[in-house]
Design a protein around this motif. Structure first.
Motif, PDB file in Angstrom:
ATOM      1  N   ASN A 459     -14.158 -27.639 -23.452  1.00 22.49           N
ATOM      2  CA  ASN A 459     -13.608 -28.298 -24.630  1.00 22.49           C
ATOM      3  C   ASN A 459     -12.530 -29.304 -24.218  1.00 22.49           C
ATOM      4  OD1 ASN A 459     -13.840 -27.894 -27.719  1.00 22.49           O
ATOM      5  ND2 ASN A 459     -11.641 -28.126 -27.355  1.00 22.49           N
ATOM      6  N   VAL A 460     -11.686 -28.897 -23.274  1.00 25.17           N
ATOM      7  CA  VAL A 460     -10.656 -29.800 -22.748  1.00 25.17           C
ATOM      8  C   VAL A 460     -11.320 -31.042 -22.149  1.00 25.17           C
ATOM      9  CG1 VAL A 460      -8.931 -30.069 -20.913  1.00 25.17           C
ATOM     10  CG2 VAL A 460      -8.921 -28.011 -22.338  1.00 25.17           C
ATOM     11  N   LEU A 461     -12.389 -30.813 -21.387  1.00 27.09           N
ATOM     12  CA  LEU A 461     -13.104 -31.927 -20.756  1.00 27.09           C
ATOM     13  C   LEU A 461     -13.667 -32.885 -21.799  1.00 27.09           C
ATOM     14  CD1 LEU A 461     -12.763 -30.356 -18.124  1.00 27.09           C
ATOM     15  CD2 LEU A 461     -15.173 -30.652 -17.657  1.00 27.09           C
ATOM     16  N   THR A 462     -14.231 -32.321 -22.857  1.00 24.11           N
ATOM     17  CA  THR A 462     -14.803 -33.168 -23.909  1.00 24.11           C
ATOM     18  C   THR A 462     -13.714 -33.967 -24.627  1.00 24.11           C
ATOM     19  OG1 THR A 462     -16.484 -31.476 -24.204  1.00 24.11           O
ATOM     20  CG2 THR A 462     -16.343 -33.160 -25.914  1.00 24.11           C
ATOM     21  N   ARG A 463     -12.585 -33.297 -24.920  1.00 19.03           N
ATOM     22  CA  ARG A 463     -11.479 -34.007 -25.578  1.00 19.03           C
ATOM     23  C   ARG A 463     -10.942 -35.137 -24.690  1.00 19.03           C
ATOM     24  NH1 ARG A 463     -11.996 -33.567 -30.769  1.00 19.03           N
ATOM     25  NH2 ARG A 463     -11.466 -31.545 -31.646  1.00 19.03           N
ATOM     26  N   PHE A 464     -10.837 -34.871 -23.404  1.00 18.20           N
ATOM     27  CA  PHE A 464     -10.379 -35.907 -22.480  1.00 18.20           C
ATOM     28  C   PHE A 464     -11.360 -37.081 -22.506  1.00 18.20           C
ATOM     29  CE2 PHE A 464     -11.333 -37.824 -18.359  1.00 18.20           C
ATOM     30  CZ  PHE A 464     -10.154 -38.516 -18.122  1.00 18.20           C
ATOM     31  N   GLU A 465     -12.652 -36.759 -22.440  1.00 17.79           N
ATOM     32  CA  GLU A 465     -13.659 -37.819 -22.389  1.00 17.79           C
ATOM     33  C   GLU A 465     -13.611 -38.683 -23.651  1.00 17.79           C
ATOM     34  OE1 GLU A 465     -17.641 -36.376 -21.762  1.00 17.79           O
ATOM     35  OE2 GLU A 465     -18.407 -38.373 -21.257  1.00 17.79           O
ATOM     36  N   LEU A 466     -13.476 -38.017 -24.795  1.00 20.68           N
ATOM     37  CA  LEU A 466     -13.369 -38.754 -26.058  1.00 20.68           C
ATOM     38  C   LEU A 466     -12.135 -39.647 -26.064  1.00 20.68           C
ATOM     39  CD1 LEU A 466     -14.245 -36.328 -28.972  1.00 20.68           C
ATOM     40  CD2 LEU A 466     -14.970 -38.721 -28.755  1.00 20.68           C
ATOM     41  N   ALA A 467     -11.015 -39.085 -25.613  1.00 16.69           N
ATOM     42  CA  ALA A 467      -9.766 -39.847 -25.595  1.00 16.69           C
ATOM     43  C   ALA A 467      -9.890 -41.055 -24.671  1.00 16.69           C
ATOM     44  CB  ALA A 467      -8.609 -38.947 -25.154  1.00 16.69           C
ATOM     45  N   ALA A 468     -10.552 -40.867 -23.532  1.00 21.95           N
ATOM     46  CA  ALA A 468     -10.719 -41.968 -22.581  1.00 21.95           C
ATOM     47  C   ALA A 468     -11.577 -43.084 -23.191  1.00 21.95           C
ATOM     48  CB  ALA A 468     -11.336 -41.456 -21.282  1.00 21.95           C
ATOM     49  N   HIS A 469     -12.657 -42.699 -23.879  1.00 19.48           N
ATOM     50  CA  HIS A 469     -13.504 -43.702 -24.531  1.00 19.48           C
ATOM     51  C   HIS A 469     -12.707 -44.489 -25.573  1.00 19.48           C
ATOM     52  CE1 HIS A 469     -17.620 -43.209 -23.039  1.00 19.48           C
ATOM     53  NE2 HIS A 469     -17.318 -41.939 -22.849  1.00 19.48           N
TER      54      HIS A 469
END
Ligand SMILES: [Zn+2]
Length: 606
Positions: A459-469
């Motif tokens: 979940n942390v990884l997904t949130r990071f990825e979304l934030a980066a996009h």
């Protein structure tokens, strides 16, 4: 154990073909080739035609299925033979022959799916109502799910060509760079530092010495930081490439392509992630218990996988088999019986040997051909869990044998449901019988660490990825931006329970999921939590849950996940369903806390 016994631990492929020289093998390949040719002749250009009848479409679908099944059987046989022993030239040659024949068959019949894509929506809706076409409905719908976002053939071709020097070039650069990295690290027992691969360094996160763990991970991350220029450029370009793709194809959202492939939807996934975040406290509670078990004043993120110092004992295979079957039997005698057939029909290859493929897998084969399991059993507790995992897959495939070829495999988010559920049954069975407190603690910790890694961390990884996009949409990202986003998202999970080591700022830079696929990581959260929630439902409903679960498995991939789960009274859009999964985790944590605190009392008394 005599040689006869050993022999019974390897699989028997004679159920498929008598051997390498069985003339039926080549005859089947030839039959598939002929079927491919007549399929091409009979149906090419006809699905595209305006007056495509349901009758013709149904006939085409049936032939398409039949020819694939004919061609797959010899191919799967060659794959199993090769997996069992890759050294004989004859095995390599057989596999190469099957692969070439299969790809020729795929080429011959490629037109069909393209024509299916071209049928317009209204027409398809009418065709799907036909009782002969309806059994293929889910396959057809899933095949066409990207159709509204597909561009003209010319544009698609141009994009594909430009991907070679665009997106794919950055993936390649990342791979080449990261696989070329060699690290220098000194182990305390050794005099001089030595060269290590990244894999070897990361494996040291399981080392008993805290300084080794921190030193190894820092060494690993620092070399990634040294390569910040190239790594940041890869991230920046892949983020931009995705934004351009979403824009060109007019997807409503950055995550839509992933949702379509996973058969999930934006609202459901957002719920799932929110529920996960509201349960971050469970992970912190676990980290604190682990800190106490390790007797550390402060928990660092390099201590998360530290061993507890309880060596697991050796499990002879006969015991592993009886344990897993008993765990399955406690849930459902039918499930145990289905798993037993793997042993009685010798569809299981157990021991490691030279030339045999590594790891473990369950080859589902086809409807009408029973599945096979390959293991590399060495007698650890992990290996017993792997047996439960692969037999869980095996039961799933065996139960969905009634589906057609296109609906045989579980849909992506369900791909690990039966396997992880099987592991859960085993864990519960062992916990209920284990009398040694230390062993119980070790069992609970390893289960909880698995769960944390596949839910909270992903979940942390997904949130990071979304934030980066999102951040990329505002402009080019500097390495510091990526580090800050990563630190922030991880901080939300760890809170005050875990101190992140400073070089962990670079933790984003080595995760290849971000490079290879967009938003892949939430699928792990979905899959794991689905199993936990199903298991919690089983705890609540007892034996009434069992037939519904087996029915779910028997439906294979014939519907969307939400439709498959509806008969169990499950609504994936309902946050309460996902919360069930975390309630189950809460239960495991309580069990662990009682053991840990009970232990404290014990040692104070003694
Ligand atoms: Zn699996």
């Amino acid at each position: 154990m005599g040689p006869t016994n050993e022999n019974h631990l390897s699989w028997d492929l004679a159920l498929l073909y008598a051997g390498l020289d069985d003339p039926r093998w080549a005859a089947d390949l030839e039959r598939a080739r002929e079927r491919g040719k007549s399929f091409h002749h009979d149906f090419r250009g006809r699905a595209r035609s305006e007056n495509l009848s349901a009758e013709l479409l149904a006939a085409a679908l049936r032939s398409y299925e039949a020819l694939q099944k004919t061609g797959l059987k010899p191919y799967l046989y060659a794959q199993l033979l090769f997996a069992g022993d890759s050294s004989p030239d004859a095995h390599k040659a057989l596999l190469a022959r099957a692969r070439e024949a299969w790809s020729a068959l795929a080429e011959e019949t490629l037109f069909f799916e393209l024509e299916l894509l071209a049928i317009d929506e209204e027409r398809m809706a009418v065709l799907l109502r036909d009782p002969e076409v309806a059994p293929y409905a889910h396959y057809l719908q899933q095949l066409r799910v990207h159709a509204p976002y597909t561009l003209s053939e010319e544009v698609e071709q141009a994009l594909k060509r430009k991907d070679l020097s665009g997106k794919e070039a950055f993936v390649q650069l990342f791979e080449e760079l990261t696989s070329s990295l060699t690290f220098t690290f000194r182990l305390p027992a050794e005099e001089a530092p030595r060269e290590m691969t990244g894999e070897e360094l990361l494996a040291l996160l399981y080392h008993p010495d805290a300084e080794v763990r921190e030193g190894a991970f820092s060494t690993f991350l620092k070399l990634y930081a040294d390569n910040a220029l190239v790594l940041t450029s890869c991230f920046n370009n892949l983020l931009l490439d995705h934004a351009k793709e979403v824009e060109l194809r007019r997807y409503p959202d950055l995550m839509t392509p992933t949702h379509l492939a996973n058969e999930t939807d934006a609202a459901m996934v957002e719920r799932l992630m929110e529920v996960t975040e509201s349960n971050y406290g469970l992970a912190r509670e676990y980290f604190d218990l682990k800190r106490r078990l390790l007797k550390l004043p402060l928990m660092k993120n390099t201590d998360l996988y530290a061993p507890l110092g309880t060596e697991s004992r050796y499990y002879p295979f006969a015991e592993a088999r009886e344990t897993v079957l008993a765990a399955f039997r406690g849930f459902s005698p039918q499930m145990a019986k289905t798993a037993e057939a793997f042993f009685s029909e010798r569809r299981l290859d157990v021991l490691p040997r030279p030339g045999k493929s590594g790891g473990a897998f369950c080859q589902g084969m086809l409807p009408g051909l029973p599945p096979y399991v390959l293991l590399n059993y060495t007698g650890t507790l992990r290996d017993v869990a792997t047996l439960a995992h692969e037999l869980g897959h095996g039961v799933h495939f065996a139960l969905s044998q009634g589906q057609n070829l296109f609906h045989y495999q579980a849909p992506l988010p369900f791909a690990e449901t039966a396997s992880v559920f099987g592991e859960m049954l085993l864990t519960r069975y062992l916990l209920d019988r284990e009398v040694d407190r230390q062993a119980k603690i070790a069992l609970l910790c390893s289960k909880l660490e698995d769960i944390i890694a596949t839910t909270f961390r992903q979940n942390v990884l997904t949130r990071f990825e979304l934030a980066a996009h999102r951040r990329r949409a505002e402009g080019l990202l500097a390495p510091d931006h990526l580090c800050a986003l990563w630190w922030e998202e991880n901080g939300k999970l760890f809170g005050n329970a875990v101190e992140m080591i400073e070089p962990y700022r670079w933790g984003w830079s080595y995760i290849s999921h971000f490079i290879h696929a967009r938003f892949y990581c939430y699928s792990y959260v979905f899959g794991e939590l689905l199993v936990l929630a199903l298991y919690q439902k089983y705890k609540e409903e007892g034996s009434g849950f069992v037939p519904k679960y087996l029915e779910l498995l028997s439906r294979g991939g014939s519907r969307k996940p939400a439709d498959l789960l509806a008969p169990l009274g499950i609504d994936l859009a309902d946050p309460n369903f996902w919360q069930k999964g975390y309630d189950f985790v809460g239960g495991l944590l309580r069990e662990l806390r009682e053991l840990v605190e009970g232990e404290g009392e014990m040692s104070e008394r003694s």
